[in-house]
Design a protein around this motif. Sequence first.
Motif, short mmCIF file in Angstrom:
data_model
loop_
_atom_site.label_atom_id
_atom_site.label_comp_id
_atom_site.label_asym_id
_atom_site.label_seq_id
_atom_site.Cartn_x
_atom_site.Cartn_y
_atom_site.Cartn_z
N THR A 61 0.81 -1.22 0.00
CA THR A 61 0.00 0.00 0.00
C THR A 61 0.84 1.27 0.00
N ASP A 62 0.31 2.26 -0.67
CA ASP A 62 0.85 3.61 -0.60
C ASP A 62 0.59 4.16 0.81
N LEU A 63 1.26 5.23 1.17
CA LEU A 63 1.04 5.82 2.50
C LEU A 63 -0.01 6.92 2.44
N VAL A 64 0.24 7.94 1.63
CA VAL A 64 -0.66 9.10 1.59
C VAL A 64 -1.68 8.88 0.49
N MET A 65 -2.92 8.69 0.90
CA MET A 65 -4.02 8.47 -0.05
C MET A 65 -5.24 9.23 0.43
N PRO A 66 -6.20 9.46 -0.42
CA PRO A 66 -7.43 10.10 0.02
C PRO A 66 -8.11 9.26 1.09
N GLY A 67 -8.67 9.91 2.09
CA GLY A 67 -9.36 9.18 3.14
C GLY A 67 -8.39 8.50 4.09
N MET A 68 -8.35 7.20 4.05
CA MET A 68 -7.53 6.42 4.97
C MET A 68 -6.06 6.40 4.52
N SER A 69 -5.15 6.57 5.45
CA SER A 69 -3.72 6.48 5.09
C SER A 69 -3.31 5.01 4.98
N GLY A 70 -2.16 4.78 4.40
CA GLY A 70 -1.67 3.41 4.29
C GLY A 70 -1.43 2.77 5.64
N LEU A 71 -0.95 3.57 6.60
CA LEU A 71 -0.70 3.03 7.94
C LEU A 71 -2.01 2.66 8.64
N GLU A 72 -3.02 3.50 8.46
CA GLU A 72 -4.33 3.17 9.04
C GLU A 72 -4.89 1.91 8.40
N LEU A 73 -4.67 1.78 7.09
CA LEU A 73 -5.13 0.58 6.39
C LEU A 73 -4.43 -0.66 6.93
N VAL A 74 -3.13 -0.58 7.12
CA VAL A 74 -2.38 -1.73 7.65
C VAL A 74 -2.91 -2.11 9.03
N ASN A 75 -3.11 -1.13 9.88
CA ASN A 75 -3.61 -1.43 11.23
C ASN A 75 -4.98 -2.08 11.19
N ALA A 76 -5.86 -1.56 10.33
CA ALA A 76 -7.20 -2.12 10.23
C ALA A 76 -7.16 -3.53 9.63
N ALA A 77 -6.30 -3.72 8.66
CA ALA A 77 -6.22 -5.03 8.01
C ALA A 77 -5.68 -6.07 8.97
N ARG A 78 -4.71 -5.70 9.75
CA ARG A 78 -4.09 -6.67 10.67
C ARG A 78 -5.02 -7.03 11.83
N ALA A 79 -5.98 -6.15 12.11
CA ALA A 79 -6.92 -6.46 13.19
C ALA A 79 -7.71 -7.71 12.86
N SER A 80 -7.98 -7.92 11.57
CA SER A 80 -8.75 -9.10 11.19
C SER A 80 -7.88 -10.18 10.55
N ALA A 81 -6.69 -9.81 10.13
CA ALA A 81 -5.80 -10.79 9.49
C ALA A 81 -4.38 -10.57 10.01
N PRO A 82 -4.10 -11.04 11.20
CA PRO A 82 -2.79 -10.75 11.84
C PRO A 82 -1.60 -11.27 11.06
N ARG A 83 -1.80 -12.30 10.23
CA ARG A 83 -0.66 -12.89 9.53
C ARG A 83 -0.44 -12.27 8.16
N LEU A 84 -1.26 -11.31 7.79
CA LEU A 84 -1.11 -10.65 6.48
C LEU A 84 0.23 -9.91 6.44
N ARG A 85 1.01 -10.17 5.40
CA ARG A 85 2.28 -9.45 5.23
C ARG A 85 1.97 -8.08 4.63
N CYS A 86 2.47 -7.05 5.27
CA CYS A 86 2.13 -5.70 4.83
C CYS A 86 3.41 -4.92 4.47
#
Lengths: 118, 195
Positions: A61-86
């Motif tokens: 993922t990119d970092l700076v994007m409209p709406g959600m940042s890449g870091l916010e996306l990583v945190n949200a994604a890992r909440a439901s998929a802890p083993r996802l490589r980001c």
Amino acid sequence: MTTPPMPPVDALRILVVEDDANSREALAMLLSDAGHIVEECANGRVALSKLSAGDYDVLLTDLVMPGMSGLELVNAARASAPRLRCVIISGQAPIEDAPVLWLGKPLDVDALLAVLVR
Amino acid sequence: MASPSYPEFLLPAFPRHVLEQPDVNVAVLDTRFRLLWVNPAWDEFALANNGRAGVREYPTYLEAIQGPLRAHFTAALEHALGSGEVFEQDYECSSPDVLRQFHMRVLPFASQGLVVEHTLVASSQHEDGEAAIERHFTNDDGLIVQCSNCRRVRRLGITETWAWVPAWVSRSHPRTSHGLCSPCTRFYWGKGRRQ
């Protein structure tokens, strides 16, 4: 009727999230050519929808994007998929102590491909 | 100190008065890109923008160019000199108070040197300085899109145009989304965009 070629055994299923169309399409093409299974989208909201509906090995993922940042996306994604490589790909300097692999822009293709085979 | 003499290799094609137009900043360089002569408009612009006037103030033309742009202009000058082809480029050179667009043209003179012209194309005064510049480049999402390779930023408009904003070359704007401009995409990713 021709059968589409089978992906290699070590192919990864990768979600590319990038708001810049040029970068997104070039990255998706590169990863497809390397034998990976790639899906792409332009923002974090759509990315979370895809992640909840699919089974991915890697989130790029990119970092700076409209709406959600890449870091916010990583945190949200890992909440439901802890083993996802980001991996965050960004032109910004790495955020200190960010719990994610960070690659700079312009992208070092060899570095990215090396990260994926680890 | 006596002002430097007008380079003879420009004559008779370019008599002095041709390069002394008030609205075009002109520098004449030798083959090592040292400043041989500048016109009065060049000095006036330099002094008005916290620069230094006179050909002896900079060892070479490239000394006045900061950061990653220097490599680009070095390559452009070398190519013009080596190939004999004219180099042209539009670029942004704004101060905090004035938005300015310039057209640069480099005229090679065989093995003798170069004439570099900087012509002011557009200029507008802004009471609110850099914020006004930002409005030309900030998209609907509040982001400035910058090419991560060449550092140009995308100007809003119907057609895809990219410009250098000096302040954002070495220091990205805090709300910058890094991407790739089309020329860099085509050049660095080889096959071009997928259709």
